[in-house]
Design a protein around this motif. Sequence first.
Motif, PDB file in Angstrom:
ATOM      1  N   GLY A   1       0.823  -1.215   0.000  1.00 58.08           N
ATOM      2  CA  GLY A   1       0.000   0.000   0.000  1.00 58.08           C
ATOM      3  C   GLY A   1       0.849   1.252   0.000  1.00 58.08           C
ATOM      4  O   GLY A   1       0.536   2.225  -0.693  1.00 58.08           O
ATOM      5  N   LYS A   2       1.952   1.234   0.747  1.00 62.43           N
ATOM      6  CA  LYS A   2       2.855   2.388   0.761  1.00 62.43           C
ATOM      7  C   LYS A   2       3.506   2.574  -0.601  1.00 62.43           C
ATOM      8  O   LYS A   2       3.660   3.706  -1.086  1.00 62.43           O
ATOM      9  CB  LYS A   2       3.929   2.196   1.832  1.00 62.43           C
TER      10      LYS A   2
ATOM     11  N   LYS B   1       0.943   3.987  -3.054  1.00 58.20           N
ATOM     12  CA  LYS B   1       0.674   5.396  -2.759  1.00 58.20           C
ATOM     13  C   LYS B   1       1.834   6.277  -3.234  1.00 58.20           C
ATOM     14  O   LYS B   1       1.612   7.360  -3.769  1.00 58.20           O
ATOM     15  CB  LYS B   1       0.455   5.568  -1.249  1.00 58.20           C
TER      16      LYS B   1
ATOM     17  N   GLN C   1       1.828   6.686  -7.190  1.00 56.15           N
ATOM     18  CA  GLN C   1       0.738   7.394  -7.844  1.00 56.15           C
ATOM     19  C   GLN C   1       1.213   8.736  -8.373  1.00 56.15           C
ATOM     20  O   GLN C   1       1.978   9.444  -7.732  1.00 56.15           O
ATOM     21  CB  GLN C   1      -0.432   7.611  -6.886  1.00 56.15           C
TER      22      GLN C   1
END
Length: 89
Positions: free
Chosen positions: A77-78, A81, A84
């Motif tokens: 998830g890091k 993120k 992006q």
Amino acid sequence: MIASNYRKFPEALALQMPLQFGRLLVWATSRPTTRLLRAIRAERGAAFKAAGRVAYPVRKTTPSWARELAKKVRDLGKLVKAAQVALVF
């Protein structure tokens, strides 16, 4: 409905009945003050322990593979993120 519940669970009705014992349950206090009451409390505790009425819940531990998987999901998830790209129009 209530009456059928009492028929199924008569102990629930017994728990709601006001019972006047007066000084009969002196031995049930949390901190007995006399030697006799302390002895009664000790015997009662030994009897409960022997009967198996003192059952402490066992905590469920999370398996190591689940903890490692959760860590990898957080790391992914890091990374997502951070990768992006903000689109500016």
